[in-house]
Design a protein around this motif. Sequence first.
Motif, PDB file in Angstrom:
ATOM      1  N   GLY A 138     -15.737   3.453  11.102  1.00  0.00           N
ATOM      2  CA  GLY A 138     -14.641   4.390  11.321  1.00  0.00           C
ATOM      3  C   GLY A 138     -13.323   3.748  11.710  1.00  0.00           C
ATOM      4  N   HIS A 139     -13.254   2.417  11.736  1.00  0.00           N
ATOM      5  CA  HIS A 139     -12.022   1.695  12.086  1.00  0.00           C
ATOM      6  C   HIS A 139     -10.923   2.110  11.108  1.00  0.00           C
ATOM      7  CE1 HIS A 139     -10.206  -2.546  13.139  1.00  0.00           C
ATOM      8  NE2 HIS A 139      -9.261  -1.614  13.049  1.00  0.00           N
ATOM      9  N   THR A 140      -9.908   2.770  11.638  1.00  0.00           N
ATOM     10  CA  THR A 140      -8.837   3.356  10.834  1.00  0.00           C
ATOM     11  C   THR A 140      -7.496   2.775  11.270  1.00  0.00           C
ATOM     12  OG1 THR A 140     -10.130   5.407  10.753  1.00  0.00           O
ATOM     13  CG2 THR A 140      -7.813   5.573  10.131  1.00  0.00           C
ATOM     14  N   LEU A 141      -6.589   2.600  10.320  1.00  0.00           N
ATOM     15  CA  LEU A 141      -5.238   2.120  10.593  1.00  0.00           C
ATOM     16  C   LEU A 141      -4.241   3.224  10.269  1.00  0.00           C
ATOM     17  CD1 LEU A 141      -5.496  -1.404   8.937  1.00  0.00           C
ATOM     18  CD2 LEU A 141      -5.825  -0.816  11.338  1.00  0.00           C
ATOM     19  N   VAL A 142      -3.159   3.289  11.054  1.00  0.00           N
ATOM     20  CA  VAL A 142      -2.093   4.258  10.800  1.00  0.00           C
ATOM     21  C   VAL A 142      -0.776   3.488  10.765  1.00  0.00           C
ATOM     22  CG1 VAL A 142      -0.961   6.386  11.541  1.00  0.00           C
ATOM     23  CG2 VAL A 142      -3.389   6.024  12.069  1.00  0.00           C
ATOM     24  N   MET A 166       0.836  -1.204   0.000  1.00  0.00           N
ATOM     25  CA  MET A 166       0.000   0.000   0.000  1.00  0.00           C
ATOM     26  C   MET A 166       0.868   1.251   0.000  1.00  0.00           C
ATOM     27  SD  MET A 166      -3.028  -0.858   2.672  1.00  0.00           S
ATOM     28  CE  MET A 166      -4.218  -2.145   2.363  1.00  0.00           C
ATOM     29  N   LEU A 167       1.906   1.242   0.811  1.00  0.00           N
ATOM     30  CA  LEU A 167       2.794   2.404   0.888  1.00  0.00           C
ATOM     31  C   LEU A 167       3.489   2.679  -0.446  1.00  0.00           C
ATOM     32  CD1 LEU A 167       4.308   1.742   4.418  1.00  0.00           C
ATOM     33  CD2 LEU A 167       2.925   3.720   3.759  1.00  0.00           C
ATOM     34  N   ARG A 168       3.757   1.627  -1.201  1.00  0.00           N
ATOM     35  CA  ARG A 168       4.383   1.784  -2.519  1.00  0.00           C
ATOM     36  C   ARG A 168       3.358   2.054  -3.623  1.00  0.00           C
ATOM     37  NH1 ARG A 168       7.424  -2.868  -0.686  1.00  0.00           N
ATOM     38  NH2 ARG A 168       6.146  -4.203  -2.036  1.00  0.00           N
ATOM     39  N   GLY A 169       2.077   2.043  -3.295  1.00  0.00           N
ATOM     40  CA  GLY A 169       1.037   2.290  -4.278  1.00  0.00           C
ATOM     41  C   GLY A 169       0.715   1.083  -5.143  1.00  0.00           C
ATOM     42  N   GLU A 170       1.146  -0.100  -4.734  1.00  0.00           N
ATOM     43  CA  GLU A 170       0.906  -1.320  -5.505  1.00  0.00           C
ATOM     44  C   GLU A 170      -0.456  -1.936  -5.200  1.00  0.00           C
ATOM     45  OE1 GLU A 170       4.202  -3.849  -4.525  1.00  0.00           O
ATOM     46  OE2 GLU A 170       5.659  -2.445  -5.362  1.00  0.00           O
ATOM     47  N   VAL A 171      -1.010  -1.604  -4.047  1.00  0.00           N
ATOM     48  CA  VAL A 171      -2.312  -2.106  -3.613  1.00  0.00           C
ATOM     49  C   VAL A 171      -3.130  -0.892  -3.176  1.00  0.00           C
ATOM     50  CG1 VAL A 171      -3.476  -3.500  -1.857  1.00  0.00           C
ATOM     51  CG2 VAL A 171      -1.367  -4.334  -2.887  1.00  0.00           C
ATOM     52  N   PRO A 172      -4.379  -0.794  -3.633  1.00  0.00           N
ATOM     53  CA  PRO A 172      -5.183   0.376  -3.264  1.00  0.00           C
ATOM     54  C   PRO A 172      -5.640   0.322  -1.807  1.00  0.00           C
ATOM     55  CG  PRO A 172      -6.504  -1.167  -4.515  1.00  0.00           C
ATOM     56  CD  PRO A 172      -5.103  -1.719  -4.517  1.00  0.00           C
ATOM     57  N   CYS A 173      -5.925   1.495  -1.289  1.00  0.00           N
ATOM     58  CA  CYS A 173      -6.520   1.600   0.037  1.00  0.00           C
ATOM     59  C   CYS A 173      -7.376   2.864   0.049  1.00  0.00           C
ATOM     60  CB  CYS A 173      -5.461   1.641   1.137  1.00  0.00           C
ATOM     61  SG  CYS A 173      -4.375   3.077   1.099  1.00  0.00           S
ATOM     62  N   VAL A 174      -8.250   2.956   1.032  1.00  0.00           N
ATOM     63  CA  VAL A 174      -9.086   4.149   1.185  1.00  0.00           C
ATOM     64  C   VAL A 174      -8.357   5.063   2.171  1.00  0.00           C
ATOM     65  CG1 VAL A 174     -11.332   5.042   1.878  1.00  0.00           C
ATOM     66  CG2 VAL A 174     -11.181   2.839   0.679  1.00  0.00           C
ATOM     67  N   LYS A 175      -7.650   6.044   1.627  1.00  0.00           N
ATOM     68  CA  LYS A 175      -6.796   6.918   2.434  1.00  0.00           C
ATOM     69  C   LYS A 175      -7.604   7.927   3.237  1.00  0.00           C
ATOM     70  CE  LYS A 175      -2.810   6.747  -0.628  1.00  0.00           C
ATOM     71  NZ  LYS A 175      -1.874   7.534  -1.441  1.00  0.00           N
ATOM     72  N   LYS A 187     -15.091   5.278   1.792  1.00  0.00           N
ATOM     73  CA  LYS A 187     -14.639   6.583   1.283  1.00  0.00           C
ATOM     74  C   LYS A 187     -15.408   7.723   1.944  1.00  0.00           C
ATOM     75  CE  LYS A 187     -12.901   5.073  -3.184  1.00  0.00           C
ATOM     76  NZ  LYS A 187     -13.117   5.009  -4.631  1.00  0.00           N
ATOM     77  N   GLY A 188     -16.706   7.528   2.141  1.00  0.00           N
ATOM     78  CA  GLY A 188     -17.499   8.558   2.807  1.00  0.00           C
ATOM     79  C   GLY A 188     -17.030   8.802   4.230  1.00  0.00           C
ATOM     80  N   ILE A 189     -16.746   7.737   4.942  1.00  0.00           N
ATOM     81  CA  ILE A 189     -16.255   7.867   6.324  1.00  0.00           C
ATOM     82  C   ILE A 189     -14.866   8.500   6.322  1.00  0.00           C
ATOM     83  CG2 ILE A 189     -15.611   6.597   8.410  1.00  0.00           C
ATOM     84  CD1 ILE A 189     -17.743   4.476   7.519  1.00  0.00           C
ATOM     85  N   ALA A 190     -13.999   8.058   5.410  1.00  0.00           N
ATOM     86  CA  ALA A 190     -12.636   8.616   5.320  1.00  0.00           C
ATOM     87  C   ALA A 190     -12.687  10.125   5.067  1.00  0.00           C
ATOM     88  CB  ALA A 190     -11.853   7.913   4.228  1.00  0.00           C
ATOM     89  N   ASP A 191     -13.583  10.548   4.191  1.00  0.00           N
ATOM     90  CA  ASP A 191     -13.717  11.980   3.902  1.00  0.00           C
ATOM     91  C   ASP A 191     -14.158  12.757   5.139  1.00  0.00           C
ATOM     92  OD1 ASP A 191     -12.962  11.539   1.273  1.00  0.00           O
ATOM     93  OD2 ASP A 191     -15.017  11.633   0.485  1.00  0.00           O
ATOM     94  N   ARG A 192     -15.070  12.188   5.907  1.00  0.00           N
ATOM     95  CA  ARG A 192     -15.531  12.844   7.139  1.00  0.00           C
ATOM     96  C   ARG A 192     -14.367  13.007   8.122  1.00  0.00           C
ATOM     97  NH1 ARG A 192     -20.338   9.211   9.012  1.00  0.00           N
ATOM     98  NH2 ARG A 192     -20.210  10.524  10.868  1.00  0.00           N
TER      99      ARG A 192
END
Length: 144
Positions: free
Chosen positions: A44-48, A16-25, A134-139
């Motif tokens: 709203g479960h988010t990973l960092v 994901m960090l290399r952009g090889e796999v998509p994620c909802v940022k 995506k909606g939650i990520a935007d919020r």
Amino acid sequence: MTLHDSYDPDNIFAKMLRGEVPCVKVMEDDVALAFMDIFPQAEGHTLVVPKDVEARNLLEMPDDKLGPYMQRVQAVTRAVEKALKPDGIVVTQFNGAPAGQTVYHLHFHIIPRREGESLRRHADGGPADTDSLKGIADRIAAFL
């Protein structure tokens, strides 16, 4: 996996960090990437995850990178709180398979909790709907 196995540069978060796999940022800067968990235990479960490190867990995180990374974890946690207004928030991190770790790149889970709601089992059933995430990520991102 033990606590001190070798870092696998092909783990899903490294990809994901290399952009090889998509994620909802939710957010990304030079220190960390925050994204929605595809198998959320609560809305709203988010990973960092930290960038530019090969740390499988907290024990392997370089001292000089820990402070800036934890500032991002805190900032995302605050944004989750402002955006979703939960009753509580779990901020957790696992070290090694016996502790529950399944992806061997350091990451913190930020899980909003509501009174009376049980956590869903992680990866129980299929992945969450991407548009909903995506909606939650935007919020959340609106408060960063």
